[in-house]
Enzyme design. Sequence first.
Site, PDB file in Angstrom:
ATOM      1  N   ASP A  59       0.806  -1.233   0.000  1.00 14.43           N
ATOM      2  CA  ASP A  59       0.000   0.000   0.000  1.00 14.43           C
ATOM      3  C   ASP A  59       0.832   1.274   0.000  1.00 14.43           C
ATOM      4  O   ASP A  59       0.347   2.340  -0.352  1.00 14.43           O
ATOM      5  CB  ASP A  59      -0.956   0.007   1.201  1.00 14.43           C
ATOM      6  CG  ASP A  59      -0.223  -0.194   2.531  1.00 14.43           C
ATOM      7  OD1 ASP A  59       1.019  -0.299   2.529  1.00 14.43           O
ATOM      8  OD2 ASP A  59      -0.887  -0.259   3.579  1.00 14.43           O
ATOM      9  N   HIS A  60       2.086   1.176   0.405  1.00 11.75           N
ATOM     10  CA  HIS A  60       2.902   2.397   0.515  1.00 11.75           C
ATOM     11  C   HIS A  60       3.591   2.746  -0.802  1.00 11.75           C
ATOM     12  O   HIS A  60       3.446   3.837  -1.326  1.00 11.75           O
ATOM     13  CB  HIS A  60       3.969   2.218   1.602  1.00 11.75           C
ATOM     14  CG  HIS A  60       3.462   2.408   2.996  1.00 11.75           C
ATOM     15  ND1 HIS A  60       2.518   1.593   3.567  1.00 11.75           N
ATOM     16  CD2 HIS A  60       3.778   3.323   3.944  1.00 11.75           C
ATOM     17  CE1 HIS A  60       2.271   2.001   4.808  1.00 11.75           C
ATOM     18  NE2 HIS A  60       3.024   3.053   5.053  1.00 11.75           N
TER      19      HIS A  60
ATOM     20  N   ASP B 242       3.864  -1.238  11.377  1.00  9.96           N
ATOM     21  CA  ASP B 242       3.431   0.102  11.010  1.00  9.96           C
ATOM     22  C   ASP B 242       2.811   0.718  12.251  1.00  9.96           C
ATOM     23  O   ASP B 242       2.041   0.054  12.962  1.00  9.96           O
ATOM     24  CB  ASP B 242       2.393   0.038   9.879  1.00  9.96           C
ATOM     25  CG  ASP B 242       2.123   1.431   9.326  1.00  9.96           C
ATOM     26  OD1 ASP B 242       2.671   1.769   8.271  1.00  9.96           O
ATOM     27  OD2 ASP B 242       1.373   2.189   9.985  1.00  9.96           O
TER      28      ASP B 242
ATOM     29  N   ARG C 114      -0.453  12.824  10.289  1.00  2.00           N
ATOM     30  CA  ARG C 114       0.882  13.397  10.574  1.00  2.00           C
ATOM     31  C   ARG C 114       1.102  14.641   9.724  1.00  2.00           C
ATOM     32  O   ARG C 114       0.787  14.629   8.527  1.00  2.00           O
ATOM     33  CB  ARG C 114       1.981  12.388  10.256  1.00  2.00           C
ATOM     34  CG  ARG C 114       1.924  11.237  11.197  1.00  2.00           C
ATOM     35  CD  ARG C 114       3.152  10.360  11.193  1.00  2.00           C
ATOM     36  NE  ARG C 114       3.015   9.498  12.335  1.00  2.00           N
ATOM     37  CZ  ARG C 114       3.270   8.194  12.338  1.00  2.00           C
ATOM     38  NH1 ARG C 114       3.740   7.608  11.261  1.00  2.00           N
ATOM     39  NH2 ARG C 114       3.112   7.497  13.428  1.00  2.00           N
TER      40      ARG C 114
ATOM     41  N   SER D  61       6.697   7.202  12.954  1.00  2.00           N
ATOM     42  CA  SER D  61       6.663   5.909  12.282  1.00  2.00           C
ATOM     43  C   SER D  61       7.365   4.789  13.052  1.00  2.00           C
ATOM     44  O   SER D  61       8.217   5.032  13.912  1.00  2.00           O
ATOM     45  CB  SER D  61       7.342   6.092  10.928  1.00  2.00           C
ATOM     46  OG  SER D  61       7.812   4.888  10.431  1.00  2.00           O
TER      47      SER D  61
ATOM     48  N   ARG E 289       9.230   2.765  11.357  1.00  2.00           N
ATOM     49  CA  ARG E 289      10.280   2.336  10.413  1.00  2.00           C
ATOM     50  C   ARG E 289      11.606   2.054  11.114  1.00  2.00           C
ATOM     51  O   ARG E 289      12.172   2.918  11.778  1.00  2.00           O
ATOM     52  CB  ARG E 289      10.455   3.361   9.285  1.00  2.00           C
ATOM     53  CG  ARG E 289      10.910   4.736   9.694  1.00  2.00           C
ATOM     54  CD  ARG E 289      10.833   5.725   8.544  1.00  2.00           C
ATOM     55  NE  ARG E 289       9.460   6.071   8.251  1.00  2.00           N
ATOM     56  CZ  ARG E 289       9.024   7.281   7.874  1.00  2.00           C
ATOM     57  NH1 ARG E 289       9.882   8.265   7.717  1.00  2.00           N
ATOM     58  NH2 ARG E 289       7.768   7.518   7.644  1.00  2.00           N
TER      59      ARG E 289
HETATM   60  C1  MIC Z   1       4.030   6.443   8.262  1.00  2.00           C
HETATM   61  O1  MIC Z   1       2.860   6.806   8.328  1.00  2.00           O
HETATM   62  O2  MIC Z   1       4.982   7.168   8.619  1.00  2.00           O
HETATM   63  C2  MIC Z   1       4.324   5.062   7.738  1.00  2.00           C
HETATM   64  C3  MIC Z   1       5.005   5.219   6.447  1.00  2.00           C
HETATM   65  O3  MIC Z   1       3.147   4.340   7.543  1.00  2.00           O
HETATM   66  C4  MIC Z   1       5.191   4.366   8.777  1.00  2.00           C
HETATM   67  C5  MIC Z   1       5.787   3.108   8.337  1.00  2.00           C
HETATM   68  C6  MIC Z   1       6.957   3.298   7.434  1.00  2.00           C
HETATM   69  O4  MIC Z   1       7.769   4.183   7.673  1.00  2.00           O
HETATM   70  O5  MIC Z   1       7.049   2.528   6.495  1.00  2.00           O
HETATM   71  C7  MIC Z   1       4.536   4.118  10.125  1.00  2.00           C
HETATM   72  O6  MIC Z   1       3.632   4.835  10.485  1.00  2.00           O
HETATM   73  O7  MIC Z   1       4.994   3.257  10.879  1.00  2.00           O
HETATM   74 FE1  SF4 Z   2      -0.056   4.875   5.052  1.00  2.00          FE
HETATM   75 FE2  SF4 Z   2       1.235   5.573   7.297  1.00  2.00          FE
HETATM   76 FE3  SF4 Z   2      -0.211   7.340   5.934  1.00  2.00          FE
HETATM   77 FE4  SF4 Z   2      -1.419   5.429   7.236  1.00  2.00          FE
HETATM   78  S1  SF4 Z   2      -0.185   7.066   8.146  1.00  2.00           S
HETATM   79  S2  SF4 Z   2      -1.873   6.121   5.174  1.00  2.00           S
HETATM   80  S3  SF4 Z   2      -0.008   3.718   6.977  1.00  2.00           S
HETATM   81  S4  SF4 Z   2       1.639   6.324   5.225  1.00  2.00           S
END
Ligand code: MIC
Ligand code: SF4
Length: 671
Positions: free
Chosen positions: A72-73, A127, A387, A564, A566
């Site tokens: 999905d990313h 995630d 975010r 995140s 990550r």
């Molecule tokens: C995000 O919203 O920052 C992400 C991308 O979904 C991350 C995961 C990632 O960095 O791949 C998260 O929220 O954990």
């Molecule tokens: Fe995707 Fe993270 Fe954004 Fe949710 S917050 S839509 S998991 S990138």
Amino acid sequence: MALTLAEKILQNHIVSCEVEWKKGAPIERGKDIAIKIDQTLTQDATGTMTYLQFETIGVPRVKTELSVSYIDHNTLQTDFKNMDDHRYLQSIAAKYGLYFSRPGNGICHQVHIETFGKPGKTLLGSDSHTPTGGGIGMIAIGAGGLDVAVAMGGGAFHLAMPKIFGVKLTGKLRKGVGAKDIILEVLRRETVKGGTLAIYEYFGEGVESLTVPQRATITNMGAELGATTSVFPSDSKTKKFLESMGRGADWTELKADEGAQYDKLIEINLDELGALAACPHNPDVINTIKSLSGKKVTQVVIGSCTNSSLDDLESVAAIVKGKHIAPGVEAGIAPGSRTTLLMASKAGILETLIEAGFRILESACGPCIGQGFAPNSEGVTLRTFNRNFKGRSGTADANVYLVSPETAAAAAVTGVFTEAETLDYEDPAYTTGTRVSMLDGQDSRLSSQNILSCATNKGMLIAPLNEEEAAKVEILRGPNIKPCPKCRDYAGRLTLPVRLKAGDNVSTDDIMPAGAKVLPLRSNIPEISKFTLTRLDETFYERSEKENFADCIVVGGENYGQGSSREHAALGPMYLGVRAILTKSFARIHKANLINYGIIPLNFVNSADYDKINQGDILELTNIEEALSTGCEFEIKLNGSTIKAVNDLAPRSREILKAGGLAAYTRNGGQ
Ligand code: MIC
Ligand code: SF4
């Protein structure tokens, strides 16, 4: 003894505990507990590293009740890298017994709650927004990929027993005020670090009026509180939601015991709540839409795992029906899943959105992770996301406001911040004075037959193969997929120059940015490490290279590593030589990731010592061996004087650091 719902679910899953405990009695907060994980999820941006680690564990098949690998990313495919990753992940799912959710099927959290989530189960996801599952009464926790790999291999998940904060909801939301406003109100009161090592548990009569997607918005964005997770009871609404999805048999009723005590109580009267926004550049900079009203807007984007349900799309459609996106605004909308998109299409919602001038985006993370739809320079963009860290949208000087779908829709058609409740519009979901979701199966907007046909259309989901077929699968690896690098060897004493001194609330987006340019490198640590900490200091990589990637330390303020899950935010620094990070406080998942990769997380005993340190100073960690063996405070020498650092590490975390990271610890037989 009366227990909270969170504690009941946790206790049903505990396999070990640092202190003695008896089922039914509260567990001492902060103590290390290990819980059995029933379900796991990964997404592609963290998934490749997770499965590269999982492959090294050497189990032939996942040992959970259910594991799902979502794409999905990284769906913006500008060269071979992302699709190579998709193919790797698909082959892994086939080989090891996982479900595979193909690109286009939707955002992991939205799809998971629709398709797999079950009240009372535990879910661990690579995630940070995995707590979305709390909307249907799961204990759903975000973690680093390595922790998820261990759980898929049958290992328990370790965490500090959280405090349980009760959020009592009374009253009902007014039309035009969204579930997003509830969580923004919690963020206003609690801040982005208020939830560290805590679970938020919602209860009270106000809960009954909230639909499951509304509850999921709240638990999703509980991640921004720094919380371990958030949870709602599983009640008749949950039952109807699961029935709509063709999964009535997965329902069980769950609630806190009568008289359960919370470690803190927050009360919100929904009748009194108005529309709110999280203002630039942190999710807890909250203001009322009333006070912002009239301010010009250049962009509106609706979607992300927080607000992309059928309920959300319906709220937007109600507001924009018969109107058009204002001339100065670009507007996009991304339904959270293919199921939602199908339902929106059958219910006529899609048509309304297209007529209003929305650009219909793919059911994926997209703009939320800086992949497309970047705002104009100095733009004012209203997003229903979770975010708004500086630069995450792809435009460094844009001003990102996080709002409800109702507020976003109102701004889209007026071109300025507007309280939706001041607009004159009909919302078919509110005819009875409280919101009724189409997914409650109670009204004629979309027949339950139609809902079911969308919910059970699962062609984009590939089921696990049987063992015989799985054994024949060949893993497909593209040239950009490189093995996870080894941690640096453990040292009982370290002399470390301060390579960077950072401030408060450093996010993982600051430590390892995402976006269209960097995300395709998620499977290649040597390459992605070049972007480490660039948001804070563009010279960080260059300076590290000049020092031959010698050992060093980073110093930070409060809530270091928020955002995140990550692990790249630990792996990048590790690869460049960071051996320890000294801060006023850490965000939970990032701290765990640092430990997993052998980086020592240190907190000042006395925060004022932060001011004594300058970039370039040399810090000597003189008693690492003793601190990790006995649990005593860490001692750090700076110019002849001693700075003390807290040692709040669980015994297992200390062992992991001594082993040189979780992979080595597990290889040595550690549990
Ligand atoms: C995000 O919203 O920052 C992400 C991308 O979904 C991350 C995961 C990632 O960095 O791949 C998260 O929220 O954990
Ligand atoms: Fe995707 Fe993270 Fe954004 Fe949710 S917050 S839509 S998991 S990138």
